[in-house]
Scaffold this active site. Sequence first.
Site, PDB file in Angstrom:
ATOM      1  N   CYS A 110      22.648   5.244   2.368  1.00 52.11           N
ATOM      2  CA  CYS A 110      21.366   5.932   2.173  1.00 52.11           C
ATOM      3  C   CYS A 110      21.557   7.114   1.218  1.00 52.11           C
ATOM      4  O   CYS A 110      22.343   8.019   1.515  1.00 52.11           O
ATOM      5  CB  CYS A 110      20.811   6.417   3.501  1.00 52.11           C
ATOM      6  N   ASP A 212      18.175  -6.070  -6.036  1.00 50.91           N
ATOM      7  CA  ASP A 212      17.537  -6.929  -7.039  1.00 50.91           C
ATOM      8  C   ASP A 212      17.509  -8.396  -6.644  1.00 50.91           C
ATOM      9  O   ASP A 212      17.685  -9.287  -7.488  1.00 50.91           O
ATOM     10  CB  ASP A 212      18.217  -6.779  -8.403  1.00 50.91           C
TER      11      ASP A 212
END
Length: 311
Positions: A110, A212
């Site tokens: 994160c 992606d």
Amino acid sequence: MNEIKDFNYTTPLELFKEKKVVKICAPMVRYSKLAFRKLVRQYECDLAFTPMIISDSFIKSLKARDSDFTTCKEDRPLIVQFAAKNGKEFADAAEIVVPYSDGVDLNCGCPQRWAMAEGYGACLIKKPELVKDMVNQAKSRVSNGDFTVSIKIRIHNDIRETVDMCQKAEKAGVSWITVHGRTKEQRGQPVNFEAIKTIKDSLQCPVIANGDINSLEDVQRIAELTGVNGVMAARGILQNPAMYSGYDNTPLDCVQKWLDISTSLGTHYRCFHNHLIYMLERVLPRAERRIFNALVSSSAVMDYLKEHLGI
């Protein structure tokens, strides 16, 4: 939370043995909750993660546990992701969820400033010995051999640092490693799949590629490019929960299933509506999206879907 034992399913470790590429729903703040997990499991998602849960409050507060973690017997196999900053905290949290899940994952990726300021997330990639200790403590606390302990990371600017950290985690007994192919400073830049391949080639444990992945074609292309054992989608599966089944856009039957599941679980309106906003992003024309996105009640959403999409 009630212990769940009466549902037959394939465990994560079995998935990695049986499948060439394991298809995974990422841990997403506010989004990868029970209702959405139930939905994507109907469209060939093999394994799902909870949103990231702060281990400290989870350990200390029953209210936090009830708020942050809900599941059911069909919600398997399931990985609970924790933000933790020391081994005891991570192991304590793991011990609590053993009866209700199939593994825990340590968030080492994160990039949000608040998380790193608190000692969570991507700051851990600079502390390989600490990560090794956290994996070690969680593994030693849990007696169930099928229960997994994994980590999700971002990469360093120098890939050798990433490989070193991953090898230390592997020696500690990590079950698998998910690699988001960007550094903690990067956001929309292209994913570094060469770095993911380098990590995969340096380890014996399974490696998951993240970043992606927006279609089934991406799944196949990235798996061939990197040699990974699985892929993890976030935004791609939000926009199209049926992505892993090969749909290019969210099919209407998926929207209908979301209505049924979210209604049955009493999903909060904002979450209910936001998921639909994502799902219909590539289905509705721009002018219609503006109208739909501005709706403020469940009844208005239902009326709109019936009138415009026949749902």
